[in-house]
Enzyme design. Structure first.
Site, mmCIF file in Angstrom:
data_model
loop_
_atom_site.group_PDB
_atom_site.id
_atom_site.type_symbol
_atom_site.label_atom_id
_atom_site.label_comp_id
_atom_site.label_asym_id
_atom_site.label_seq_id
_atom_site.Cartn_x
_atom_site.Cartn_y
_atom_site.Cartn_z
ATOM 1 N N LYS A 272 0.857 -1.177 0.000
ATOM 2 C CA LYS A 272 0.000 0.000 0.000
ATOM 3 C C LYS A 272 0.898 1.234 0.000
ATOM 4 O O LYS A 272 1.779 1.361 0.841
ATOM 5 C CB LYS A 272 -0.899 0.011 1.240
ATOM 6 C CG LYS A 272 -1.925 -1.110 1.270
ATOM 7 C CD LYS A 272 -2.752 -1.044 2.542
ATOM 8 C CE LYS A 272 -3.705 -2.218 2.664
ATOM 9 N NZ LYS A 272 -4.801 -2.161 1.693
ATOM 10 N N ARG A 347 -9.338 -12.415 2.137
ATOM 11 C CA ARG A 347 -10.125 -13.534 1.617
ATOM 12 C C ARG A 347 -9.344 -14.850 1.672
ATOM 13 O O ARG A 347 -9.942 -15.919 1.754
ATOM 14 C CB ARG A 347 -10.595 -13.220 0.200
ATOM 15 C CG ARG A 347 -9.492 -13.073 -0.820
ATOM 16 C CD ARG A 347 -9.957 -12.344 -2.077
ATOM 17 N NE ARG A 347 -10.231 -10.936 -1.821
ATOM 18 C CZ ARG A 347 -10.736 -10.099 -2.734
ATOM 19 N NH1 ARG A 347 -11.007 -10.537 -3.957
ATOM 20 N NH2 ARG A 347 -10.968 -8.844 -2.432
#
Length: 490
Positions: A272, A347
């Site tokens: 990020k 996930r």
């Protein structure tokens, strides 16, 4: 703060401040309000006129009462249109009263609101929740707290009867919400996978829950390759947490709640960058925090339902051991995953957690996760997305959320979109095209559930409030602990 229900008439109550709920365009005084107005020297009518108070939803006004009246302060709160009164109206009105009471530095307060749907217990609980949650301040990390100690000591809810059970339940639920808030708000150097597991251990010890923590070697034996693929870059050990609440008798239902528990998400090798909000990624365990918060509340409320709480806790970090873009991981159900984005890691941890939950042979599974920015784009900061393979389960959660005052929107499980997750070299990729990103994330998770009714809650937006909003002050919200508790209880 001692919250009490009482049948004490408005005219007989004595204390420092009275708060009244007023419907929109129904500001003409009648009955006991007329008598109270006379008792306090016409202050109510005068305040309504001078402030041009109309009772609109969200409006409020307060004033000091002069003369010899023992009641020093008057608070009026607008409840909106009478026909639109809900528990959430009352909850938000109570939050307004609490903040005004604190601002006005009162110690004793009476609140009189209309009863919703002739249900004094639910109305009382909503008022209590609104007051407790709106007054919660997390000052743990300040050397000198900005707020002075809370002055409000006693709150009497008039016209509802004793309602001790409803108040106790509200206080218990709020204790779970506050635990979730404090876990989410704490920085990643305070809440780590290790300390997160210690929180679960404390819950088990304090409230009689069964606890199983799978360490890395046990996760390897269970072939949790997706979870461990995310975990391997961190210097801190992963912790796969399984808490269980079991009722004393035969459970009428068995449920599992699975929370995404990334105590920090750097993005991995798909790092990020500046402007991506990396400094906020301590909150990426919001799902796990709410799961533990729900466990705390449910263990105290003792429903006749068996509930399993599952959290695969780790960090998503960078190191020479980190998973690479393009790596292929094998989950514990044998499905292979091409990692085309290391920043879609939640996930992956949920994949093995869902497989584990289904092996418990429960009647329904709900997972909750700060999973996608796409869900925030679609629904904003106040609404969570809800996907489900089972219409009945989806409606159960929606109904629970409405009772709790937490907003969900049922989203489509568009199977055609799974085409975007197909990989030429593995069973699937972990991300698909930008369009419909929250839907493809739900479809990814669906691959790790066989037959059990399952729902996925993408709580990326509501888990944090940038400013005061309803019962929430700026910061972590504890969303959706109240919905989970309502779902289990009903």
């Amino acid at each position: 703060m001692d919250i009490r229900g009482t049948d004490t008439p408005l005219l007989d109550w004595s204390g420092e401040a009275i708060a009244l709920g007023i419907f929109e365009n129904e500001t003409a005084l009648t009955g006991e309000l007329t008598q109270l107005d006379e008792k306090i020297g016409g202050t109510i009518a005068e305040l309504i006129e001078e402030a041009e108070f109309e009772g609109k939803s969200g409006s409020s006004v307060a004033t000091r009462i002069g003369g010899k009246s023992p009641i020093r302060k008057l608070i009026l709160v607008g409840l909106g249109k009478k026909e639109e009164l809900t528990l959430e109206t009352v909850r938000l009105g109570a939050a307004t009263v609490a903040r005004l009471g604190k601002k006005e530095k009162v110690k004793t307060l009476a609140i009189q609101f209309p009863v919703v749907d002739n249900d004094a217990a639910q109305t009382t609980a909503a008022i209590a929740e609104g007051m407790i949650l709106s007054l919660h301040q997390d000052n743990r990390f300040k050397s000198e707290p900005e707020d002075k100690p809370l002055k409000l000591e006693t709150v009497d809810i008039l016209g509802v009867g004793e309602q001790s059970e409803a108040i106790n339940q509200a206080e218990t639920v709020c204790s779970g919400v506050i635990l979730a808030r404090e876990l989410v708000a704490a920085p990643a150097n305070t809440v780590t996978p290790v300390t997160f597991a210690e929180t679960a251990q404390n819950l088990a010890k304090d409230y009689g829950l069964d606890l199983e923590i799978l360490e890395k070697d046990e996760c390897e034996k269970r072939k949790m390759g997706a979870f461990l693929g995310v975990a391997k870059a961190s210097d801190l050990p992963p912790k796969f947490i399984h808490l269980t609440y079991k009722p004393s008798g035969t459970p009428k239902r068995k449920l599992a709640i699975v929370g995404k528990s990334l105590t920090f998400d750097s993005g991995g090798l798909n790092l990020k960058v500046s402007g991506s909000g990396i400094e906020t990624m301590k909150m990426d365990m919001g799902g796990g925090a709410a799961t533990l918060g729900a466990a705390k509340a449910i263990a105290q409320l003792k429903p006749d339902v068996e509930v399993h709480f599952v959290c695969a806790a780790t960090e998503n970090m960078i190191s020479g051991k980190a998973m690479h873009p393009g790596d292929i991981l094998t989950a514990s159900n044998g499905k292979t995953i091409e990692v085309n984005n290391t920043d879609a890691e939640g996930r992956l941890t949920l994949a093995d957690a869902l497989v584990f939950a289904e092996q418990l042979e429960v009647d329904a599974i709900v997972d909750l996760a700060t999973l996608t920015g796409a869900c925030i784009v679609a629904l904003g900061d106040n609404i969570s997305g809800l996907w489900s393979t089972d219409e009945t389960l989806a409606e159960e959660i929606k109904t629970a959320s409405e009772a709790a005052g937490e907003k969900f929107w049922i989203m489509p499980m568009e199977e055609k979109y799974f085409e975007g997750l197909k990989s030429p070299i593995a069973d699937m990729k972990n991300t698909g095209p930008r369009a419909g990103g929250s839907i493809t994330a739900a479809l990814f998770l669906k691959q790790f559930i066989k037959e059990t009714p399952w729902a996925h809650l993408d709580i990326a937006g509501p888990v944090w409030a940038d400013k005061e909003n309803g019962v929430n002050n700026a910061g972590a919200t504890g969303f959706p602990v109240r919905t989970l508790v309502h779902w289990v209880l009903k």
